[in-house]
Design an enzyme around this catalytic site. Structure first.
Site, PDB file in Angstrom:
ATOM      1  N   HIS A  81       0.348   0.232 -10.502  1.00  0.00           N
ATOM      2  CA  HIS A  81      -0.501  -0.663  -9.716  1.00  0.00           C
ATOM      3  C   HIS A  81      -0.871  -1.921 -10.521  1.00  0.00           C
ATOM      4  CE1 HIS A  81      -3.328  -0.661  -6.029  1.00  0.00           C
ATOM      5  NE2 HIS A  81      -3.044  -1.903  -6.382  1.00  0.00           N
ATOM      6  N   ARG A 136       0.844  -1.181   0.000  1.00  0.00           N
ATOM      7  CA  ARG A 136       0.000   0.000   0.000  1.00  0.00           C
ATOM      8  C   ARG A 136       0.886   1.239   0.000  1.00  0.00           C
ATOM      9  NH1 ARG A 136      -3.195  -2.611  -1.893  1.00  0.00           N
ATOM     10  NH2 ARG A 136      -5.287  -3.205  -1.207  1.00  0.00           N
TER      11      ARG A 136
END
Length: 306
Positions: free
Chosen positions: A269, A221
């Site tokens: 991502h 994250r």
């Protein structure tokens, strides 16, 4: 079994066929009276007007199945009283293993040390994997898979988790041993969830514990690392390079300094995508378990946030 697809409309065409094939007995729809649904399939971005979903009217829903592994954008919703399950998808795990292994090998072998400019750079032979220390922060499903793969390639791998729960074949350091975990990390792989305890875990002081020239790979994250502290540390070659797949703001703004920093590699991502074909099987199993009042798979602990 009536199931609401509470996810952005752009996901429908890929997910609806996979979910119906995996669980033919469900009636899957995108709208209807809230009290008519037995379960919800959920992904952030629903409703698409930007408001937060109110789970209160779904009084008969036995489970909320997340399509994604990360649940930080739903677990704090005060209206959510139904059981929440995160997605643990075999395809997602394989993708994460491939991403982390690829970038770890690139760092280990020094693949960027050989520009094709006619200069013969002999004498930069990398050590063997057995002489390279790797630390994996976060020893959940994904962390265990990545650690096992790298250990299988011969790397000297250790894991770290808050609990220090043992993992077969991998030494795991516990919460108060974070400094030891970082001090040995020539390659640091971050796979922690986003919780109040993990936000800015890698601040200036902890980044300074890494070996000089270390490589940081963050596929967990974006909140795990203090951005400003990382940029300052990279300027000192401490660490020497950062491969970042996750960010506080996504997409990463075009003017963010990560894009132009010579010691940063940005990927959009892509480390681990949830793939409908495999993930639908996990969702189907939980839907069936919910209807049979059986224990659910990967149920989220609200106190821990994952």
């Amino acid at each position: 079994m009536r199931v609401l697809f509470a996810a952005p409309a752009r996901l429908w065409d890929d997910w609806a066929p996979a979910l119906r094939a995996a669980c033919p007995e469900i009636e899957l729809t995108r709208d209807g009276a809230p009290d008519s649904f037995d379960a919800l399939i959920y992904a952030p971005g629903y409703p698409e007007d930007g408001t937060e979903l109110d789970f209160s009217p779904f009084v008969n829903a036995r489970v909320v199945q997340s399509l994604w592994a990360g649940v930080e954008r739903i677990v704090t919703n005060p209206t959510l009283t139904q059981p929440l399950c995160r997605m643990v998808d075999p395809g997602l795990a394989q993708g994460m293993v491939e991403y982390c292994t690829g970038w770890a090998m690139r760092a280990h072998l020094g693949m960027d040390n050989y520009p094709q400019d006619g200069v013969w750079r002999q004498g930069m032979t990398p050590p063997l994997a057995s002489d390279r220390e790797v630390t994996v922060l976060g020893m959940g499903e994904l962390g265990r898979a990545v650690a096992a793969t790298l250990a299988g390639l011969g790397f000297d791998v250790a894991g770290w988790s808050q609990s220090g729960r043992p993992v077969e074949g991998i030494p795991v350091l516990a919460g108060d041993q974070l400094e030891l975990a970082l001090a040995r990390a020539e390659i640091l792989i971050c796979l922690l969830p986003d919780t109040p305890e993990t936000r800015n875990l890698l601040d200036a002081d902890r980044l300074a514990l890494l070996p000089e020239g270390a490589t940081v790979i963050n596929a967990g994250r974006g909140t795990l690392i203090d951005d400003a502290a990382l940029l300052t540390a990279l300027d000192r070659n401490h660490p020497g390079h950062a491969v970042l797949d996750v960010f506080r703001t996504e997409p990463l703004p075009p003017d963010h300094p990560f894009w132009s920093h010579p010691r940063v590699t940005v990927t959009p991502h892509i480390a681990a995508e949830t793939r409908p074909a495999t993930a639908a099987l996990v969702a189907a199993e939980n839907l069936r378990r919910a209807m049979r009042d059986e224990a659910l798979l990967y149920r989220v602990d609200r106190m821990r946030g994952y």
